[in-house]
Design a protein around this motif. Structure first.
Motif, PDB file in Angstrom:
ATOM      1  N   MET A  64      -0.391  -1.935   0.214  1.00 34.91           N
ATOM      2  CA  MET A  64       0.007  -0.805   1.046  1.00 34.91           C
ATOM      3  C   MET A  64       1.312  -1.132   1.761  1.00 34.91           C
ATOM      4  O   MET A  64       1.616  -2.313   2.007  1.00 34.91           O
ATOM      5  CB  MET A  64      -1.095  -0.441   2.058  1.00 34.91           C
ATOM      6  N   TYR A  65       2.078  -0.083   2.080  1.00 35.22           N
ATOM      7  CA  TYR A  65       3.435  -0.262   2.608  1.00 35.22           C
ATOM      8  C   TYR A  65       3.723   0.778   3.686  1.00 35.22           C
ATOM      9  O   TYR A  65       3.189   1.883   3.660  1.00 35.22           O
ATOM     10  CB  TYR A  65       4.476  -0.051   1.495  1.00 35.22           C
ATOM     11  N   GLY A  81      -3.421  -6.930   0.718  1.00 26.70           N
ATOM     12  CA  GLY A  81      -4.869  -6.820   0.722  1.00 26.70           C
ATOM     13  C   GLY A  81      -5.390  -6.925   2.138  1.00 26.70           C
ATOM     14  O   GLY A  81      -4.650  -7.269   3.066  1.00 26.70           O
ATOM     15  N   ALA A  82      -6.658  -6.622   2.316  1.00 23.50           N
ATOM     16  CA  ALA A  82      -7.269  -6.679   3.647  1.00 23.50           C
ATOM     17  C   ALA A  82      -7.065  -8.059   4.263  1.00 23.50           C
ATOM     18  O   ALA A  82      -7.287  -9.086   3.611  1.00 23.50           O
ATOM     19  CB  ALA A  82      -8.749  -6.340   3.555  1.00 23.50           C
ATOM     20  N   GLY A  83      -6.603  -8.058   5.514  1.00 26.63           N
ATOM     21  CA  GLY A  83      -6.388  -9.290   6.239  1.00 26.63           C
ATOM     22  C   GLY A  83      -5.053  -9.964   6.005  1.00 26.63           C
ATOM     23  O   GLY A  83      -4.749 -10.985   6.627  1.00 26.63           O
ATOM     24  N   ILE A  84      -4.215  -9.374   5.130  1.00 28.50           N
ATOM     25  CA  ILE A  84      -2.923  -9.992   4.787  1.00 28.50           C
ATOM     26  C   ILE A  84      -1.805  -8.987   4.999  1.00 28.50           C
ATOM     27  O   ILE A  84      -1.819  -7.909   4.400  1.00 28.50           O
ATOM     28  CB  ILE A  84      -2.896 -10.461   3.318  1.00 28.50           C
ATOM     29  N   THR A 119      -9.262  -3.220   6.618  1.00 37.39           N
ATOM     30  CA  THR A 119     -10.003  -2.728   5.451  1.00 37.39           C
ATOM     31  C   THR A 119      -9.022  -2.440   4.320  1.00 37.39           C
ATOM     32  O   THR A 119      -7.815  -2.320   4.547  1.00 37.39           O
ATOM     33  CB  THR A 119     -10.763  -1.431   5.764  1.00 37.39           C
ATOM     34  N   THR A 120      -9.539  -2.294   3.116  1.00 36.34           N
ATOM     35  CA  THR A 120      -8.685  -1.937   1.975  1.00 36.34           C
ATOM     36  C   THR A 120      -8.062  -0.567   2.171  1.00 36.34           C
ATOM     37  O   THR A 120      -6.926  -0.333   1.779  1.00 36.34           O
ATOM     38  CB  THR A 120      -9.508  -1.950   0.676  1.00 36.34           C
TER      39      THR A 120
END
Lengths: 116, 115
Positions: free
Chosen positions: A32-33, A51-54, A70-71
């Motif tokens: 995601m951006y 990804g989630a958490g990154i 979350t995703t």
């Protein structure tokens, strides 16, 4: 299938106020951006997440923060709004799990933000 | 390093005539190239992409683009413009780094279609 949904569509802030731009996608994309688009300019990457958490900084991260718990969700936070942050903000997502390619971006419809 | 230059900020054509939107790129690696379209008050939508396969790429809505390495160009064309083609078009380059975070957008070309 809604795709990428951004809220709000429009917002006016006073200098120094804070706000969160919401973005959610239902395509199970892991990338995601957040981009900003200024008149006569191309899109500039603010932050992205693989990804989630990154999360990681893009080209123009100053004045912004993100989280990815979350995703589906990737909110963008403006802590102390400044006139230079007046822009149109786009959230996008990508990743083709079948091929492992992440080239096609799916965009939300944008948030027009004015800081006065 | 990579960059993309859209040679025209504004192009005006009559309905039914050909469209040519010009894009030159620079990339240290073998690039992937894209054209996105943005209709008023909408997000961007992918028109077509080149990723080192066929040099002539066909996209949606009758658009196509040809990758010319010798000219470092990736111009977008359409044989016959339609009123619904009026929009902003962005040429985008991605270096061969494996992540979409390395996309570089051009400044856009606004296409006007007149009757």
């Amino acid at each position: 299938n809604a795709g990428v949904t951004q809220t709000p569509k429009f917002r006016i802030l006073k200098i120094g106020q804070s706000m969160t731009l919401q973005c959610t996608q239902d395509m199970n994309h892991n990338y995601m951006y957040w981009y900003r688009q200024d008149p006569g300019m191309g899109l500039k990457l603010i932050y992205y997440s693989v990804g989630a958490g990154i999360t990681d900084k893009g080209e123009v991260p100053n004045g912004y923060n993100v989280s990815r718990s979350t995703t589906e969700d990737f909110p963008l936070r403006l802590e102390l709004a400044a006139p230079s942050q007046t822009s149109v903000y786009f959230c996008a997502s990508s990743f083709d799990r079948a091929t492992g390619r992440n080239e096609k971006l799916f965009f939300g419809s944008g948030t027009q933000l004015s800081v006065l | 390093a990579q960059s993309v230059t859209q040679l025209d900020s504004h192009v005006s054509v009559s309905e039914g005539t050909p469209v040519l939107l010009r894009c030159n790129y620079s990339s240290s690696y073998s690039p992937s190239l894209f054209w996105y379209v943005q209709h008023p008050n909408k997000g961007l939508q992918l028109l077509l992409k080149y990723t080192s396969a066929a040099t002539l790429v066909k996209g949606i809505n009758g658009f196509e683009a040809e990758f010319k390495k010798s000219e470092t160009s990736f111009h977008l064309t359409k044989p016959s413009a339609h009123m619904s083609d009026a929009a902003e078009y962005f040429c985008v380059v991605r270096g061969n780094t494996g992540t979409a975070s390395k996309l570089t957008f051009g400044t856009g070309t606004r296409l006007q279609v007149t009757l």
